[in-house]
Write a protein that holds these residues in place. Structure first.
Motif, PDB file in Angstrom:
ATOM      1  N   GLU A  82       0.950  -1.247  -0.020  1.00 22.57           N
ATOM      2  CA  GLU A  82       0.052   0.013  -0.163  1.00 22.57           C
ATOM      3  C   GLU A  82       0.824   1.302   0.036  1.00 22.57           C
ATOM      4  OE1 GLU A  82      -4.101  -1.154   2.496  1.00 22.57           O
ATOM      5  OE2 GLU A  82      -2.052  -0.494   3.734  1.00 22.57           O
ATOM      6  N   TYR A  84       0.329   5.848   0.342  1.00 23.20           N
ATOM      7  CA  TYR A  84      -0.262   6.893   0.217  1.00 23.20           C
ATOM      8  C   TYR A  84      -0.205   7.860  -1.014  1.00 23.20           C
ATOM      9  CZ  TYR A  84      -2.190   6.260   5.001  1.00 23.20           C
ATOM     10  OH  TYR A  84      -2.643   5.321   6.149  1.00 23.20           O
ATOM     11  N   ARG A  99       3.416   9.643  -5.004  1.00 22.72           N
ATOM     12  CA  ARG A  99       3.474   8.815  -3.782  1.00 22.72           C
ATOM     13  C   ARG A  99       4.038   9.558  -2.653  1.00 22.72           C
ATOM     14  NH1 ARG A  99       8.188   4.868  -2.148  1.00 22.72           N
ATOM     15  NH2 ARG A  99       7.210   4.470  -0.158  1.00 22.72           N
ATOM     16  N   SER A 128      -5.214   9.660  -0.967  1.00 17.91           N
ATOM     17  CA  SER A 128      -5.758   8.212  -0.707  1.00 17.91           C
ATOM     18  C   SER A 128      -4.805   7.281  -0.567  1.00 17.91           C
ATOM     19  CB  SER A 128      -6.468   7.959  -2.129  1.00 17.91           C
ATOM     20  OG  SER A 128      -7.419   9.000  -2.483  1.00 17.91           O
ATOM     21  N   VAL A 130      -3.960   3.793  -1.416  1.00 19.54           N
ATOM     22  CA  VAL A 130      -4.195   3.010  -2.623  1.00 19.54           C
ATOM     23  C   VAL A 130      -3.236   1.832  -2.590  1.00 19.54           C
ATOM     24  CG1 VAL A 130      -4.778   4.905  -4.139  1.00 19.54           C
ATOM     25  CG2 VAL A 130      -2.433   4.428  -3.914  1.00 19.54           C
ATOM     26  N   GLY A 134      -1.408   1.097  -7.946  1.00 19.72           N
ATOM     27  CA  GLY A 134      -2.400   2.387  -8.316  1.00 19.72           C
ATOM     28  C   GLY A 134      -3.641   2.321  -8.682  1.00 19.72           C
ATOM     29  N   SER A 135      -4.513   1.118  -8.242  1.00 20.93           N
ATOM     30  CA  SER A 135      -5.641   0.972  -8.759  1.00 20.93           C
ATOM     31  C   SER A 135      -6.623   1.267  -7.534  1.00 20.93           C
ATOM     32  CB  SER A 135      -6.043  -0.551  -9.064  1.00 20.93           C
ATOM     33  OG  SER A 135      -5.756  -1.205  -7.946  1.00 20.93           O
ATOM     34  N   GLY A 136      -7.771   2.044  -7.937  1.00 23.94           N
ATOM     35  CA  GLY A 136      -8.751   2.290  -6.693  1.00 23.94           C
ATOM     36  C   GLY A 136      -7.898   3.286  -5.809  1.00 23.94           C
ATOM     37  N   GLY A 137      -8.588   2.954  -4.522  1.00 19.67           N
ATOM     38  CA  GLY A 137      -8.063   3.643  -3.240  1.00 19.67           C
ATOM     39  C   GLY A 137      -9.323   4.350  -2.553  1.00 19.67           C
ATOM     40  N   GLU A 138      -8.827   4.446  -1.308  1.00 17.45           N
ATOM     41  CA  GLU A 138      -9.587   5.111  -0.265  1.00 17.45           C
ATOM     42  C   GLU A 138      -9.457   6.295   0.223  1.00 17.45           C
ATOM     43  OE1 GLU A 138     -12.345   3.803   3.414  1.00 17.45           O
ATOM     44  OE2 GLU A 138     -10.015   2.705   3.230  1.00 17.45           O
ATOM     45  N   GLU A 139     -10.190   7.530  -0.353  1.00 17.07           N
ATOM     46  CA  GLU A 139      -9.840   8.892   0.348  1.00 17.07           C
ATOM     47  C   GLU A 139      -9.535   8.766   1.890  1.00 17.07           C
ATOM     48  OE1 GLU A 139     -12.578  11.892  -1.010  1.00 17.07           O
ATOM     49  OE2 GLU A 139     -12.284  11.331  -3.103  1.00 17.07           O
TER      50      GLU A 139
END
Length: 144
Positions: A82, A84, A99, A128, A130, A134-139
């Motif tokens: 993971e 940020y 990143r 986020s 992630v 690099g796919s998706g991610g949560e803010e």
């Protein structure tokens, strides 16, 4: 008589992780000072989402120089795989800035960003959590 013992301290170079953290802190501090010295420096507070209660963040940037620094504290430790990532969103289009790197208890990113001189007032910045691919991610932090 009284014996006096002397212990020799052996100094070693810091562990690679510590050296990287120091480098991140130094680069972040230097960039922040450079930006804040600019007459057009702007500061944007970042507020946590529910996913990152207790975290805080700030970004400073200079439209004229195109330099930006984003710093966050209180984010959860990263799991393997993971990162940020910080981003900017303009008119619904989100572009990754880069990143973030750990410096002790902070996560930081510093560097040039294209388009800061033409930034619309409703632009949004954020961080986020992630997967490293690099796919998706949560803010976790946002601000405008």
């Amino acid at each position: 008589g009284i014996g006096i013992g002397v212990t020799a301290a052996v100094l070693r170079s810091p562990a690679p992780q510590l050296a990287e953290e120091i480098q991140v802190l130094e680069a972040t501090t230097a960039a922040t000072l450079r930006i804040e010295a600019q007459p057009d420096a702007r500061r944007v507070p970042l507020t946590p989402t529910d996913a990152a209660a207790g975290a805080t963040g700030t970004l400073v940037f200079s439209p004229s120089t195109g330099e930006l620094v984003m710093v966050a504290t209180g984010l959860a430790p990263l799991d393997e795989g993971e990162v940020y990532g910080c981003w900017i969103e303009i008119d619904g289009d989100r572009d990754g800035i880069g990143r973030m790197y750990a410096g002790g208890d902070i996560q930081a990113w510093a560097g040039p960003v294209d388009g800061l001189a033409e930034l619309p007032e409703d632009a949004t910045f954020g961080v986020s959590l992630v997967p490293a691919d690099g796919s998706g991610g949560e803010e976790v932090l946002t601000g405008g």
